[in-house]
Design a protein around this motif. Structure first.
Motif, PDB file in Angstrom:
ATOM      1  N   SER A   1      -6.435  86.547 -34.755  1.00  0.00           N
ATOM      2  CA  SER A   1      -5.159  87.241 -34.546  1.00  0.00           C
ATOM      3  C   SER A   1      -4.720  87.136 -33.094  1.00  0.00           C
ATOM      4  N   GLY A   2      -5.663  87.372 -32.168  1.00  0.00           N
ATOM      5  CA  GLY A   2      -5.331  87.282 -30.747  1.00  0.00           C
ATOM      6  C   GLY A   2      -4.862  85.893 -30.360  1.00  0.00           C
ATOM      7  N   LEU A   3      -5.489  84.887 -30.946  1.00  0.00           N
ATOM      8  CA  LEU A   3      -5.116  83.509 -30.646  1.00  0.00           C
ATOM      9  C   LEU A   3      -3.686  83.203 -31.085  1.00  0.00           C
ATOM     10  N   VAL A   4      -3.355  83.515 -32.324  1.00  0.00           N
ATOM     11  CA  VAL A   4      -2.016  83.175 -32.824  1.00  0.00           C
ATOM     12  C   VAL A   4      -0.945  84.043 -32.184  1.00  0.00           C
ATOM     13  N   GLN A   5      -1.262  85.306 -31.929  1.00  0.00           N
ATOM     14  CA  GLN A   5      -0.288  86.195 -31.294  1.00  0.00           C
ATOM     15  C   GLN A   5      -0.017  85.762 -29.853  1.00  0.00           C
ATOM     16  N   GLY A   6      -1.079  85.405 -29.146  1.00  0.00           N
ATOM     17  CA  GLY A   6      -0.903  84.919 -27.783  1.00  0.00           C
ATOM     18  C   GLY A   6      -0.111  83.634 -27.737  1.00  0.00           C
ATOM     19  N   LEU A   7      -0.357  82.739 -28.696  1.00  0.00           N
ATOM     20  CA  LEU A   7       0.403  81.490 -28.765  1.00  0.00           C
ATOM     21  C   LEU A   7       1.879  81.745 -29.025  1.00  0.00           C
ATOM     22  N   GLY A   8       2.158  82.744 -29.870  1.00  0.00           N
ATOM     23  CA  GLY A   8       3.555  83.071 -30.146  1.00  0.00           C
ATOM     24  C   GLY A   8       4.319  83.424 -28.888  1.00  0.00           C
ATOM     25  N   ALA A   9       3.749  84.337 -28.093  1.00  0.00           N
ATOM     26  CA  ALA A   9       4.392  84.724 -26.832  1.00  0.00           C
ATOM     27  C   ALA A   9       4.435  83.559 -25.857  1.00  0.00           C
ATOM     28  N   GLU A  10       3.366  82.789 -25.809  1.00  0.00           N
ATOM     29  CA  GLU A  10       3.275  81.656 -24.885  1.00  0.00           C
ATOM     30  C   GLU A  10       4.348  80.618 -25.157  1.00  0.00           C
TER      31      GLU A  10
ATOM     32  N   GLY B   1       7.799  88.908 -27.436  1.00  0.00           N
ATOM     33  CA  GLY B   1       7.186  89.896 -28.304  1.00  0.00           C
ATOM     34  C   GLY B   1       7.490  89.632 -29.767  1.00  0.00           C
ATOM     35  N   ALA B   2       8.729  89.234 -30.049  1.00  0.00           N
ATOM     36  CA  ALA B   2       9.112  88.927 -31.431  1.00  0.00           C
ATOM     37  C   ALA B   2       8.324  87.740 -31.970  1.00  0.00           C
ATOM     38  N   ALA B   3       8.138  86.715 -31.131  1.00  0.00           N
ATOM     39  CA  ALA B   3       7.372  85.541 -31.555  1.00  0.00           C
ATOM     40  C   ALA B   3       5.917  85.908 -31.818  1.00  0.00           C
ATOM     41  N   ALA B   4       5.361  86.772 -30.968  1.00  0.00           N
ATOM     42  CA  ALA B   4       3.996  87.253 -31.196  1.00  0.00           C
ATOM     43  C   ALA B   4       3.927  88.039 -32.499  1.00  0.00           C
ATOM     44  N   GLY B   5       4.961  88.853 -32.764  1.00  0.00           N
ATOM     45  CA  GLY B   5       5.013  89.627 -34.000  1.00  0.00           C
ATOM     46  C   GLY B   5       5.175  88.753 -35.227  1.00  0.00           C
ATOM     47  N   LEU B   6       5.974  87.710 -35.103  1.00  0.00           N
ATOM     48  CA  LEU B   6       6.141  86.765 -36.214  1.00  0.00           C
ATOM     49  C   LEU B   6       4.811  86.088 -36.529  1.00  0.00           C
ATOM     50  N   ALA B   7       4.123  85.636 -35.481  1.00  0.00           N
ATOM     51  CA  ALA B   7       2.816  85.005 -35.677  1.00  0.00           C
ATOM     52  C   ALA B   7       1.830  85.979 -36.297  1.00  0.00           C
ATOM     53  N   CYS B   8       1.883  87.228 -35.842  1.00  0.00           N
ATOM     54  CA  CYS B   8       1.012  88.270 -36.377  1.00  0.00           C
ATOM     55  C   CYS B   8       1.272  88.472 -37.869  1.00  0.00           C
ATOM     56  N   GLY B   9       2.545  88.575 -38.230  1.00  0.00           N
ATOM     57  CA  GLY B   9       2.893  88.811 -39.624  1.00  0.00           C
ATOM     58  C   GLY B   9       2.437  87.692 -40.540  1.00  0.00           C
TER      59      GLY B   9
END
Length: 206
Positions: free
Chosen positions: A108-117, A137-145
């Motif tokens: 989760s941390g990997l994909v969420q961090g990549l989203g923001a990055e 933040g939205a990109a991290a949230g999208l990746a999280c979802g």
């Protein structure tokens, strides 16, 4: 002309090169956010219990606090990899200390961090205002979802999937994105970020 190009390349290199202070501060941010994660790993259950019955998938609105490390790290350090590093470090600590999701916390941390990055990279690490923070933040949230649907809600119907991903994305934009931006501004105002562009930006406006 070649001298100008060389100077530009040198300046870009310096802007993208991590200093020791960048590593230290990014690590501190990751550890501090890991504490937030550990608290939220337990505290999220109450709001989630209240939200989920209202509309299936609405529980995704509680995701924001788990996404904030990458946004804050990216806004403070402003170097390639900062958002990914801080989010992943916080997730690794959360997993090592122990939680109900185990090693998948690191995924989760990997994909969420990549989203923001990815969002910060799209803006070439030059824009760090509230709009960019909200998008990160939205990109991290999208990746999280998407990650949660794959790992925890496989087989969920289309309505739940759409609502859940929309909820994590909104939570990421507001709580992690705008909330993270506000936290960075508040820290900068104290002078704690004086060695970073984030701190100097605030100082110039005062």
């Amino acid at each position: 002309m070649s001298t100008s190009v060389s100077a530009g390349q040198t300046a870009t290199g310096r802007r993208f090169t991590w200093r020791v202070v960048d590593i230290v501060v990014a690590s501190v941010i990751g550890v501090a956010c890991a504490v937030v994660f550990l608290v939220w790993n337990i505290a999220y259950e109450l709001p989630s219990t209240l939200l989920s019955p209202l509309l299936p998938g609405l529980g995704g609105l509680v995701a924001g606090p788990w996404l904030i490390a990458g946004v804050i790290g990216g806004l403070v350090v402003r170097k390639p990899g900062a958002a990914l590093y801080t989010e992943l470090l916080a997730a690794v600590i959360s997993a090592l200390v122990g939680n109900q999701w185990g090693p998948l916390t690191i995924v989760s941390g990997l994909v969420q961090g990549l989203g923001a990055e990815i969002v910060l990279a799209i803006f070439l690490y030059r824009a760090f205002g509230p709009v960019v923070a909200a998008l990160a933040g939205a990109a991290a949230g999208l990746a999280c979802g998407i990650n949660d649907i794959v790992n925890w809600y496989a087989g969920a119907d289309a309505a739940f999937t759409a609502i859940y991903i929309a909820s994590t994305t909104l939570s990421g934009a507001v709580i992690a994105g705008l909330g993270g931006w506000a936290i960075v501004r508040a820290l900068a105002a104290t002078g704690a970020l004086s060695r970073f562009a984030a701190g100097r930006d605030v100082a110039r406006r005062v």
